[in-house]
Design a protein around this motif. Structure first.
Motif, short mmCIF file in Angstrom:
data_model
loop_
_atom_site.label_atom_id
_atom_site.label_comp_id
_atom_site.label_asym_id
_atom_site.label_seq_id
_atom_site.Cartn_x
_atom_site.Cartn_y
_atom_site.Cartn_z
N ILE A 102 0.87 -1.18 0.00
CA ILE A 102 0.00 0.00 0.00
C ILE A 102 0.90 1.23 0.00
O ILE A 102 1.79 1.37 0.85
N GLU A 103 0.70 2.12 -0.97
CA GLU A 103 1.53 3.31 -1.09
C GLU A 103 0.64 4.54 -1.20
O GLU A 103 -0.45 4.49 -1.77
N MET A 201 3.98 2.25 8.01
CA MET A 201 2.92 2.15 9.02
C MET A 201 2.47 0.69 9.13
O MET A 201 2.87 -0.17 8.34
N THR A 202 1.62 0.43 10.10
CA THR A 202 0.97 -0.88 10.13
C THR A 202 0.03 -0.96 8.93
O THR A 202 -0.40 0.06 8.38
N ARG A 203 -0.30 -2.19 8.53
CA ARG A 203 -1.17 -2.35 7.36
C ARG A 203 -2.55 -1.72 7.61
O ARG A 203 -3.13 -1.09 6.73
N ALA A 204 -3.05 -1.86 8.84
CA ALA A 204 -4.37 -1.29 9.16
C ALA A 204 -4.35 0.23 9.04
O ALA A 204 -5.28 0.84 8.50
N ASP A 205 -3.27 0.88 9.54
CA ASP A 205 -3.17 2.34 9.43
C ASP A 205 -3.02 2.76 7.98
O ASP A 205 -3.59 3.78 7.55
N SER A 218 -1.93 -1.00 -3.57
CA SER A 218 -1.29 -0.47 -4.78
C SER A 218 -0.81 -1.60 -5.68
O SER A 218 -0.80 -1.46 -6.91
N GLY A 219 -0.42 -2.71 -5.08
CA GLY A 219 0.05 -3.86 -5.85
C GLY A 219 0.37 -5.00 -4.90
O GLY A 219 0.25 -4.89 -3.68
N ILE A 220 0.78 -6.11 -5.48
CA ILE A 220 1.16 -7.29 -4.70
C ILE A 220 2.62 -7.62 -5.04
O ILE A 220 2.97 -7.76 -6.22
#
Length: 850
Positions: A102-103, A201-205, A218-220
């Motif tokens: 996530i970006e 950050m954490t993934r949740a944030d 944004s991608g895998i």
């Protein structure tokens, strides 16, 4: 030819001081060119290594195929993919790990309260990836974020912001988020990617603050298992990917990132430096040509005696060119060493300002050495060609008479040729500026104008020196004026080198002032608010403003109108376009849009407002329809509800927030325009706005005048860099003046001895030489300011005609006066060594000189 070669080399040994200025001019030009090329190769290798090390564990990247690219962007804006896709990918044979990435934009606030980055380098935020092989950042200190509000930042950002493990600060996403730094990271072994900042950050944030809704990524990033190549991995992933999603190899992804950041930046950076290398070498041409022309003139009797003894014209020409080749070889070789030294110095300097230069050796390619060496040699030999040909035409009988006075400045053919070039330049310029606006035609006219100035130089020098030297009184100053008038061609050639440097400085000064005037005109004409809350006016950094800020400001009793301008992208009838996302009705109250056809009220979710210039190009009018394609793959028909006249600040396409909401990514505003209620003073209104803005990351609150000034802030930075680079060209021009004076003193040794014999003091002799240098510099400076001002007008008017924006022309008298004074001071400085040498001449030996 062997005899000619021996004669040339012996002449060089005997009169090596005559070529000191020529050698210095070539050395400096070649060193600048070499340093630029070596630095470009080293930076390119640095970026390749940086991205290669950072992404070495990523074997494939899964991403959306839906992307919208706006003009001026390299990779465009890409749609998200479902984060849950990582679980499906992880089940594919040959996959060792798959994690969502996530970006988004996130701007850190330093310990001093100032935002980090934001004036060019991106400010990035994202989820911290636990898989060390897939994470381009490596934990160097502390630990990974585990709870909401914990972050890892790159070590370079932490250093520049005064942050450390345990520090508490604010992250603008653009909504302000209170965070605690729990770890510091490196990128590819470096403290960061230049001045780019990164916050993990954490993934949740990350999902909460950086994506429109949870579950988007944004991608895998995918890591292959043992014995699975990147190509095999991509082939294995293809069958399980949904429509609109693709997989590329990790190498391809790294290369795209390198091309985006390194390619764009390096192309612009090296092109910028190469232009100034060209200016420096062009200035060198005149200095070198002048030196050889004077030396050939001083050897007229010597060459005539050689001709009388049987030397052929070819031998005389050859001997002069041999000297040029020898000087060019030595100077170019020294320039290569100097250029490598320049690159090494920058390699040591750049890390201090946060730029990633490799710690290893410089990358020195054969091409980076061969090109500057060949250019230096060609410049030297080419500049000496005409003097060499003139030397070959020396008649044997010239040995029996004194050297004739050079009166070529009064040539009627030269005057007619120069006047013809000037008329052609004016015609081409007026065509490219007024009749058919074209930067290419205007540039061609500018080149013709430069050629006209060079050709007319000797003709104009006689008049110019008389006018400029008219106010000078006293015997010594009168002698200085007559010395400058003695050889118009020599004076013009000496002054032309300085003229070119001053012309380029004046050109950028005028263009910079015009850009500032244009921005001021734009804000004054379009911005109807009282204050502006804005993000950085230039560059790609920053996270923008919270879209909740404008409604919060609008609720203040001191505020009548507060409208935020957000950003979006879409393809409009197949072309990538930037969208302004706002409340159209409030937009009309805060900005002067000029005449509006149709209505800005009620655009709703399917209406769009279009600037008049874009409407004319596309044939749109109120009631027309157009198709918009968004990054999420959806296509919708929008109805043109309004066409407005002025679009400088409002943008070319306007949609409502409701229309943009289903397709948005990270939501932010770039500007909030605020209008005060009746009776509210500027101080009270600004204080109320600043209090509310402090709760949203404390963005800067500016008056209209401050906003206009900050919007043009990058211009001063550009001009500072330009002046620093052009200092080299001016230095080469000063070396040319000093060398010409030195040769002229050698030529007038007997004359100077006689002046000393009849009572002229050393101080008076120094003053005479200095005033001669100042007059030559004054001629070059005046011509440079005049030419630079004209070219600046051409550039502004051509840009005005070739673009949709209205450019304002501004002539800054104070800055141009400073340029002129610096030119005169430089002339006085150039005379220091020649004047000192002239004053130290032995009187009796000088009188006895032939």
């Amino acid at each position: 030819m062997n005899a000619a070669l021996r004669l040339s080399l012996s002449a060089l040994r005997a009169h090596k001081r005559r070529f000191v200025g020529t050698l210095s001019a070539i050395l400096l030009g070649v060193a600048f060119l070499t340093g630029t090329l070596v630095m470009g190769d080293t930076l390119r290798t640095s970026f390749d290594s940086l991205f290669g090390n950072a992404t070495s564990g990523t074997d494939a990247v899964v991403r959306s195929t839906s992307v919208v690219t706006v003009e001026g962007e390299s990779q465009g804006t890409r749609d998200t993919v479902p984060a849950s896709l990582a679980d499906r990918i992880a089940q594919v044979p040959g996959v060792a790990a798959a994690v969502p990435r996530i970006e988004g934009a996130g701007q850190l606030i330093g310990a001093d309260g100032e935002p980090l980055g934001g004036q060019g380098p991106p400010t990035l935020a994202g989820n911290w990836i636990e898989d060390a092989a897939l994470n381009p950042y490596a934990l160097a200190e502390g630990r990974a974020p585990e709870r909401s509000g914990e972050v890892v930042v790159n070590r370079g950002a932490a250093k520049s912001g005064g942050l450390a493990v345990g520090s508490t600060t604010v992250l603008r996403t653009p909504d302000p988020v209170r965070v605690t730094v729990v770890g510091l990271a490196t990128f590819g072994g470096e403290d960061g990617m230049g001045q780019v900042t990164y916050t993990g950050m954490t993934r949740a944030d990350a999902e909460k603050y950086l994506t429109p809704k949870p579950g988007d990524a944004s991608g895998i990033l995918v890591r292959a298992g043992p014995d699975t190549s990147q190509r095999d991995l991509v082939a294995a992933l293809a069958p399980v990917l949904p429509t609109g999603v693709e997989a590329i190899t990790g190498e391809q992804s790294a290369q795209e990132n390198t091309d985006m950041i390194a390619g764009q930046f390096l192309t612009l950076f090296t092109t910028f430096l190469l232009v100034f290398s060209g200016v420096a070498l062009l200035v060198s041409v005149f200095s070198i040509h002048n030196t050889f022309a004077i030396v050939v003139a001083q050897r007229t009797r010597e060459n005539a005696l050689l001709r009388a003894l049987g030397a052929s014209r070819r031998q005389i020409v050859g001997s002069t060119l041999v000297e040029a080749v020898a000087v060019g070889l030595v100077a170019s070789a020294a320039g290569l060493l100097g250029g490598i030294g320049v690159a090494a110095g920058l390699q040591a300097l750049f890390p201090a300002i946060g730029f990633p230069f490799p710690e290893g050796e410089l990358v020195i390619s054969t091409l980076s050495l061969a090109v500057p060496f060949a250019v230096g040699l060609l410049v030297c030999v080419g500049s000496a060609l005409l003097p060499a040909v003139k030397a070959g035409r020396t008649a044997p009988l010239a040995a029996l008479r004194e050297t004739a006075v050079d009166d070529s400045g009064a040539s009627r053919a030269r005057a007619l040729a120069g006047a013809g070039l000037l008329l052609a330049a004016v015609a081409v310029v007026l065509t490219g500026v007024l009749a058919t606006p074209s930067l290419w035609l205007a540039s061609a006219g500018a080149v013709l104008a430069l050629a006209a100035f060079v050709v007319l130089g000797p003709v104009a020098s006689s008049y110019a020196v008389r006018i400029l030297g008219g106010p000078l009184r006293g015997a010594n100053r009168g002698l200085a004026r007559r010395n400058a008038l003695r050889s118009p061609k020599r004076t013009a050639a000496t002054a032309t080198a300085l003229m070119i440097g001053v012309a380029v400085v004046s050109l950028f000064t005028v263009f910079g002032a015009s850009l500032k005037a244009t921005m001021d005109q734009t804000v004054s004409r379009s911005f109807a608010g009282d204050v502006a809350v804005s993000t950085p006016a230039f560059g790609s950094g920053g996270s923008g403003l919270s879209p909740r800020l404008a409604p919060a400001l609008a609720a203040l009793p001191e505020v009548e109108t507060a409208v935020g301008l957000g950003q979006g992208v879409a393809e409009v009838d197949g072309e990538g376009r930037a969208l302004t996302v706002t409340d159209p009705a409030a937009l009309a109250r805060a900005f002067d849009l000029g005449q509006v056809q149709g209505s800005l009220d009620g655009l709703g979710t399917d209406g769009i407002a279009v600037a008049g210039t874009e409407a004319d190009k596309s044939g749109l009018k109120p009631g027309s329809t157009t198709e918009l394609a968004f990054t999420d793959g959806t296509r919708r028909i929008f109805t043109v509800k309004a066409v407005y006249e002025q679009s400088e600040l409002a943008g070319d396409y306007v949609v409502t927030r409701e229309a943009w909401a289903p397709h948005r990514a990270q939501d932010s505003d770039r500007l909030v325009a605020v209008g005060f209620a009746d009776g509210v003073s500027a101080e009270a209104g600004e204080a109320a706005v600043a209090d509310v803005a402090a709760d949203y990351g404390n963005p800067e609150v500016q008056t209209r005048e401050e906003y206009a000034e900050s919007s043009a802030g990058g211009i001063d930075m550009m001009l500072t860099l330009v002046y620093a680079l052009l200092a080299l060209a001016v230095l080469i021009a000063l070396l040319g003046i000093a060398n010409t004076l030195t040769l002229a003193i050698h030529e007038r040794t007997r004359e100077l001895g006689l002046l000393r014999a009849v009572g002229q003091t050393r101080a008076q002799l120094k003053a005479m030489v200095r005033w001669e240098s100042v007059l030559v510099a004054a001629f070059g400076t005046a011509g440079g300011v005049l030419l630079g001002g004209f070219l600046g007008w051409v550039l502004v008017k051509a840009s005005d005609g070739a673009s949709d924006s209205a450019f304002a022309f501004a002539l800054p008298p104070l800055q141009l006066a400073v340029v002129a004074l610096v030119g005169l001071a430089a002339g006085a400085l150039a005379a220091w060594r020649p004047a000192r040498r002239a004053a130290r001449l032995d009187v009796l030996r000088a009188i006895a000189t032939e």
